[in-house]
Design an enzyme around this catalytic site. Structure first.
Site, PDB file in Angstrom:
ATOM      1  N   TYR A  36      29.811  12.685  -5.517  1.00  0.00           N
ATOM      2  CA  TYR A  36      29.368  11.314  -5.845  1.00  0.00           C
ATOM      3  C   TYR A  36      28.164  11.360  -6.783  1.00  0.00           C
ATOM      4  O   TYR A  36      28.144  10.673  -7.813  1.00  0.00           O
ATOM      5  CB  TYR A  36      29.018  10.595  -4.541  1.00  0.00           C
ATOM      6  CG  TYR A  36      28.732   9.117  -4.683  1.00  0.00           C
ATOM      7  CD1 TYR A  36      29.767   8.190  -4.657  1.00  0.00           C
ATOM      8  CD2 TYR A  36      27.427   8.653  -4.823  1.00  0.00           C
ATOM      9  CE1 TYR A  36      29.506   6.825  -4.759  1.00  0.00           C
ATOM     10  CE2 TYR A  36      27.157   7.292  -4.936  1.00  0.00           C
ATOM     11  CZ  TYR A  36      28.205   6.385  -4.897  1.00  0.00           C
ATOM     12  OH  TYR A  36      27.947   5.039  -5.012  1.00  0.00           O
ATOM     13  N   SER A  55      24.814   3.867  -9.744  1.00  0.00           N
ATOM     14  CA  SER A  55      24.167   3.890  -8.417  1.00  0.00           C
ATOM     15  C   SER A  55      22.766   4.436  -8.592  1.00  0.00           C
ATOM     16  O   SER A  55      22.481   5.124  -9.587  1.00  0.00           O
ATOM     17  CB  SER A  55      24.973   4.831  -7.508  1.00  0.00           C
ATOM     18  OG  SER A  55      24.270   5.116  -6.318  1.00  0.00           O
TER      19      SER A  55
HETATM   20  P1  NAD Z   1      34.252  -0.813  -1.526  1.00  0.00           P
HETATM   21  O1  NAD Z   1      34.883   0.287  -0.743  1.00  0.00           O
HETATM   22  O2  NAD Z   1      33.903  -2.083  -0.836  1.00  0.00           O
HETATM   23  O3  NAD Z   1      35.152  -1.168  -2.804  1.00  0.00           O
HETATM   24  C1  NAD Z   1      35.713  -0.147  -3.595  1.00  0.00           C
HETATM   25  C2  NAD Z   1      36.829  -0.722  -4.413  1.00  0.00           C
HETATM   26  O4  NAD Z   1      37.418   0.337  -5.196  1.00  0.00           O
HETATM   27  C3  NAD Z   1      37.963  -1.320  -3.562  1.00  0.00           C
HETATM   28  O5  NAD Z   1      38.496  -2.465  -4.209  1.00  0.00           O
HETATM   29  C4  NAD Z   1      39.001  -0.194  -3.545  1.00  0.00           C
HETATM   30  O6  NAD Z   1      40.324  -0.631  -3.303  1.00  0.00           O
HETATM   31  C5  NAD Z   1      38.828   0.323  -4.956  1.00  0.00           C
HETATM   32  N1  NAD Z   1      39.394   1.660  -5.154  1.00  0.00           N
HETATM   33  C6  NAD Z   1      39.186   2.776  -4.428  1.00  0.00           C
HETATM   34  N2  NAD Z   1      39.935   3.787  -4.918  1.00  0.00           N
HETATM   35  C7  NAD Z   1      40.622   3.278  -5.971  1.00  0.00           C
HETATM   36  C8  NAD Z   1      41.563   3.832  -6.890  1.00  0.00           C
HETATM   37  N3  NAD Z   1      41.970   5.114  -6.819  1.00  0.00           N
HETATM   38  N4  NAD Z   1      42.057   3.013  -7.845  1.00  0.00           N
HETATM   39  C9  NAD Z   1      41.697   1.711  -7.915  1.00  0.00           C
HETATM   40  N5  NAD Z   1      40.801   1.143  -7.086  1.00  0.00           N
HETATM   41  C10 NAD Z   1      40.289   1.929  -6.126  1.00  0.00           C
HETATM   42  O7  NAD Z   1      32.952  -0.147  -2.209  1.00  0.00           O
HETATM   43  P2  NAD Z   1      31.637  -0.778  -2.899  1.00  0.00           P
HETATM   44  O8  NAD Z   1      30.482  -0.379  -2.070  1.00  0.00           O
HETATM   45  O9  NAD Z   1      31.838  -2.183  -3.283  1.00  0.00           O
HETATM   46  O10 NAD Z   1      31.569   0.134  -4.209  1.00  0.00           O
HETATM   47  C11 NAD Z   1      31.863  -0.351  -5.515  1.00  0.00           C
HETATM   48  C12 NAD Z   1      31.105   0.504  -6.526  1.00  0.00           C
HETATM   49  O11 NAD Z   1      29.706   0.337  -6.305  1.00  0.00           O
HETATM   50  C13 NAD Z   1      31.390   1.992  -6.433  1.00  0.00           C
HETATM   51  O12 NAD Z   1      31.461   2.549  -7.731  1.00  0.00           O
HETATM   52  C14 NAD Z   1      30.185   2.511  -5.691  1.00  0.00           C
HETATM   53  O13 NAD Z   1      29.934   3.857  -5.972  1.00  0.00           O
HETATM   54  C15 NAD Z   1      29.108   1.607  -6.249  1.00  0.00           C
HETATM   55  N6  NAD Z   1      27.902   1.545  -5.440  1.00  0.00           N
HETATM   56  C16 NAD Z   1      27.940   1.100  -4.152  1.00  0.00           C
HETATM   57  C17 NAD Z   1      26.768   1.064  -3.427  1.00  0.00           C
HETATM   58  C18 NAD Z   1      26.737   0.588  -2.002  1.00  0.00           C
HETATM   59  O14 NAD Z   1      25.712   0.787  -1.341  1.00  0.00           O
HETATM   60  N7  NAD Z   1      27.783  -0.049  -1.512  1.00  0.00           N
HETATM   61  C19 NAD Z   1      25.560   1.472  -3.999  1.00  0.00           C
HETATM   62  C20 NAD Z   1      25.563   1.907  -5.310  1.00  0.00           C
HETATM   63  C21 NAD Z   1      26.741   1.933  -6.024  1.00  0.00           C
END
Ligand code: NAD
Length: 258
Positions: free
Chosen positions: A153, A140
């Protein structure tokens, strides 16, 4: 391309976007994550139909090392090896440090950081045997800079940047690259869930959280697209990226340029 790919947390958001891209490229993909059983099966079967590879679902909980081992071994047993590992699963919790529940701290560190150590320790021997591999950690902008109220985080994301560099050095002569992708704000369910919390914490409207908090430092003033993150993963997994290791690609609309 018929590669064997594991993507943690791929039933939603960025992980699902990355799974779509690999499935469309003809790869065999193991998706993972939580959600409604029927919805997950609908996702799995549509990904399976999207390309020439096979798409499986594994329910591993990223807080459970035994589950994580089974996830990686399932890819090996189903597809013969593991070519690409994408560590993506994530959750968020927003609170001041003195109010941050210790069990939430442990859960975030487990899912965002320790799970990548566990996937990697089982994936690396398979990749070494195959003489090739790609490990892509979805970090991130918060792996590079901090924001208040996101201690677990930010700590976990900075941690995964260190793990990425260390693994890259250990594997540099094995034809295995290890890199991070550092997105800014992407409008996924994870971000949508933070909006009411942030509004409460800061005493402002949800619209203001989006415009003035989330996009305040995103110089483009636009959310990053899931497709942009998926394209970076496809590139890092490609042969063209074979000399890129131990580093990150920022996709943050200029956030960390400031
Ligand atoms: P999201 O909530 O849409 O998806 C998260 C996924 O992780 C889901 O499939 C959920 O079921 C799974 N998950 C959660 N806990 C779990 C566990 N204990 N075991 C297995 N799976 C689990 O979130 P997202 O925004 O797509 O985030 C995905 C990644 O991208 C994360 O690592 C997040 O930190 C990173 N990220 C997101 C953003 C953003 O703005 N959305 C920005 C930077 C980084």
């Amino acid at each position: 391309m018929n590669r064997s790919v594991v993507i943690t947390g791929s039933t939603s958001g960025i992980g699902l976007g990355i799974a779509k891209a690999f499935a469309a490229a003809g790869d065999n993909v193991v998706i993972n994550g939580f959600g409604d059983k029927d919805e997950i099966e609908a996702i799995r079967s549509s990904l399976d139909a999207a390309g020439s590879g096979t798409v499986l679902y594994h329910p591993a909980d990223m807080t459970k090392p035994v589950d994580i081992e089974d996830l990686i071994l399932t890819a090996r047993d189903s597809f013969g090896t593991l070519d690409v590992l994408v560590n993506n699963a994530g959750i968020q919790h927003v609170a001041r440090i003195e109010e941050f529940p210790p069990e939430k701290w442990d859960q975030l560190i487990a899912i965002l950081l320790s799970s990548a150590f566990h996937t990697m320790r089982h994936a690396i021997p398979l990749m070494k045997t195959a003489g090739k591999g790609r490990i892509i950690n979805v970090a991130s902008a918060h792996g590079l800079v901090a924001s208040p109220f996101k201690s677990a985080y930010v700590a976990a994301k900075h941690g995964i940047m260190g793990l990425t560099k260390t693994a890259a050095l250990e594997l540099a002569q094995e034809n295995i690259t290890v890199n991070a992708i550092c997105p800014g704000f992407v409008l996924t369910p994870l971000v949508e869930r933070q909006i009411p919390d942030q509004a409460r914490e800061k005493g402002i409207s949800e619209e203001k959280v989006k415009d003035e908090v989330m996009l305040r430092l995103q110089a483009t003033k636009e959310f990053v697209g899931i497709d942009e993150v998926a394209a970076a993963a496809i590139y890092l997994a490609s042969d063209a990226a074979r000399s890129i290791t131990g580093t990150h690609i920022s996709i943050d609309g200029g956030w960390t340029a400031q």
